[in-house]
Design a protein around this motif. Structure first.
Motif, PDB file in Angstrom:
ATOM      1  N   PRO A  88      59.203 110.862  43.835  1.00  0.00           N
ATOM      2  CA  PRO A  88      59.460 110.797  42.985  1.00  0.00           C
ATOM      3  C   PRO A  88      61.718 110.904  43.249  1.00  0.00           C
ATOM      4  O   PRO A  88      62.733 110.076  42.762  1.00  0.00           O
ATOM      5  CB  PRO A  88      60.021 112.249  42.653  1.00  0.00           C
ATOM      6  N   TRP A  90      62.556 108.119  45.398  1.00  0.00           N
ATOM      7  CA  TRP A  90      62.813 106.401  45.172  1.00  0.00           C
ATOM      8  C   TRP A  90      63.257 106.387  43.853  1.00  0.00           C
ATOM      9  O   TRP A  90      64.398 105.548  43.936  1.00  0.00           O
ATOM     10  CB  TRP A  90      61.494 105.625  44.777  1.00  0.00           C
ATOM     11  N   GLN A  91      62.795 107.327  43.028  1.00  0.00           N
ATOM     12  CA  GLN A  91      63.728 107.217  41.725  1.00  0.00           C
ATOM     13  C   GLN A  91      64.814 107.902  40.801  1.00  0.00           C
ATOM     14  O   GLN A  91      65.520 107.589  40.097  1.00  0.00           O
ATOM     15  CB  GLN A  91      62.630 106.980  40.022  1.00  0.00           C
ATOM     16  N   ARG A  93      68.649 109.649  40.392  1.00  0.00           N
ATOM     17  CA  ARG A  93      69.539 109.556  40.526  1.00  0.00           C
ATOM     18  C   ARG A  93      70.485 110.671  40.611  1.00  0.00           C
ATOM     19  O   ARG A  93      69.779 112.132  40.433  1.00  0.00           O
ATOM     20  CB  ARG A  93      70.480 109.535  39.412  1.00  0.00           C
ATOM     21  N   GLU A 154      61.842 100.876  52.729  1.00  0.00           N
ATOM     22  CA  GLU A 154      60.810 100.612  51.948  1.00  0.00           C
ATOM     23  C   GLU A 154      59.982  99.268  52.743  1.00  0.00           C
ATOM     24  O   GLU A 154      59.504  98.836  52.289  1.00  0.00           O
ATOM     25  CB  GLU A 154      62.337  99.359  51.213  1.00  0.00           C
TER      26      GLU A 154
END
Ligand code: NAD
Length: 272
Positions: A88, A90-91, A93, A154
C-alpha cells in the motif's frame, strides 16, 4: 552497530497526558523527532507490531526482513518481491501527522527528523530532505548485495511485473534487495551518528508512532535524556521508555500531533 529487537520493561509507562506534552513542546526551540511506522498507519501503511500490524497478523512475514533468510532462501525473496508489488506504500499520501511535522519545521523548531520509516512520506509531506535522517533506509531504492549498485525500486518492480520472480543485478548478477536495513544488517555508521548527534543536541526528543522496540533507533531516547533533553512520547501503546518520558500521550497521532506542535498554544481543554 546492528538492529535488534527488545521487549524488556514493556508496560512500565504511564499516561501523563496531553497537557504536560503541550507545555513541554510549547517551550521547546530545538525538537528532534523520532518517528516510527505508527505515523504512517493513517496513510494506509500498516505497522509491524501494532494490533493490526503485519507481523502481529503473520509472524512468518518477519523472515523477509531478516537478512540471512532473505539472502539464503530464494523462496523468501520471491515472496518478498510478490508482497512488495502489492504494498500500500506506493499509493500512500502523507497524513495530518506528517503535515504537523512540516509545520514544526516551518516554525524553525525542527532540529532533525529521525525516522525508522522507509516510505519517504516525510519528504513527500514537505519536510526538507536534509533534515530527514532515514536510519533504516528507503523502500524506493534497490541495492545489489554483491556490487552495491543502486537503482530505483520502480525499475526492479517493473521486471517483477514482467515475470522475473527474483530479479538480479543487471551489472553483476548479484542478489538485489530494497535499500532498507534488515534484521542482522549493520546500520550505516554515518547515518546513525547523525541521528545520535541530533538526539544529543535538542531540547525535546519527540518520539511518535514507534514501539521503541528496535535498536539502535530506540536507544536515541535514553541518549537524548542523558544529554539533558525532555522526552515526549506519542503512541497508541505503552513503550519500554515511557517511564523515562516527561510526558506520554497514548492516543491517535492524527488527533493529537497537530495540536501538540501548533503555536501559539492551543487551549489544552480542546485536546482532551
Ligand atoms: P512498530 O510497528 O514496532 O510500532 C508502531 C507503533 O505505532 C505501535 O506501538 C502502534 O501501537 C503505534 N501506532 C500505530 N498506528 C498509530 C496511530 N495512528 N496513532 C498512534 N500510535 C499508532 O514500528 P517501529 O517502532 O517503527 O519499528 C518497526 C520497523 O518497521 C521500523 O524499523 C520500520 O523501518 C519498519 N516499518 C516501516 C513502515 C513505514 O515505513 N511506514 C511500516 C512498517 C514497518
Amino acid at each position: 552497530m546492528y538492529i535488534r529487537f527488545h521487549r524488556e520493561g514493556q508496560g512500565l509507562g504511564q499516561t501523563r497526558g496531553v497537557q504536560a506534552a503541550k507545555k513541554i513542546l510549547d517551550g521547546a526551540r530545538r525538537v528532534t523527532v523520532l518517528t516510527g511506522a505508527g505515523i504512517s498507519t493513517d496513510s494506509g501503511i500498516p505497522d509491524f507490531r501494532g494490533p493490526q500490524g503485519v507481523w502481529t497478523r503473520n509472524p512468518a512475514a518477519q523472515n523477509a526482513s531478516t537478512l540471512t533468510h532473505y539472502l539464503n532462501d530464494p523462496e523468501v525473496r520471491r515472496a518478498a518481491w510478490r508482497a512488495r508489488l502489492d504494498s500500500p506504500a506506493w499509493q500512500a499520501r502523507p497524513n495530518v501527522g506528517h503535515l504537523a511535522l512540516v509545520d514544526l519545521e516551518r516554525q524553525g523548531r525542527l532540529r532533525a527528523l529521525v525516522t525508522q520509516n522507509i516510505d519517504e512520506l516525510h519528504q513527500r509531506a514537505g519536510n526538507d530532505p536534509a533534515l530527514v535522517i532515514e536510519v533504516h533506509g528507503t523502500m524506493r531504492r534497490v541495492v545489489c548485495w554483491s556490487c552495491r549498485r543502486e537503482g530505483p525500486m520502480e525499475e526492479a518492480l517493473e521486471r517483477v511485473r514482467e515475470g522475473e520472480e527474483d530479479p538480479r543485478c543487471q551489472r553483476c548478477g548479484g542478489i538485489m534487495k530494497s535499500a532498507t536495513i534488515s534484521f542482522g544488517q549493520p546500520l550505516d555508521p554515518q547515518t546513525i551518528m547523525r541521528a545520535e548527534v541530533a538526539a544529543m543536541s535538542c531540547d525535546v526528543l519527540l518520539a511518535v508512532g514507534t514501539s521503541l522496540g528496535v535498536h539502535p533507533a530506540a536507544g536515541l531516547v535514553p541518549l537524548a535524556r542523558q544529554a539533558g533533553a525532555e522526552v515526549v512520547i506519542v503512541n497508541a501503546e505503552a513503550t519500554p521508555y515511557d517511564s523515562m518520558a516527561a510526558a506520554v500521550v497514548r492516543g491517535s497521532i492524527s488527533d493529537v500531533l497537530p495540536a501538540l506542535v501548533e503555536l501559539p498554544a492551543t487551549p489544552v481543554d480542546d485536546l482532551a
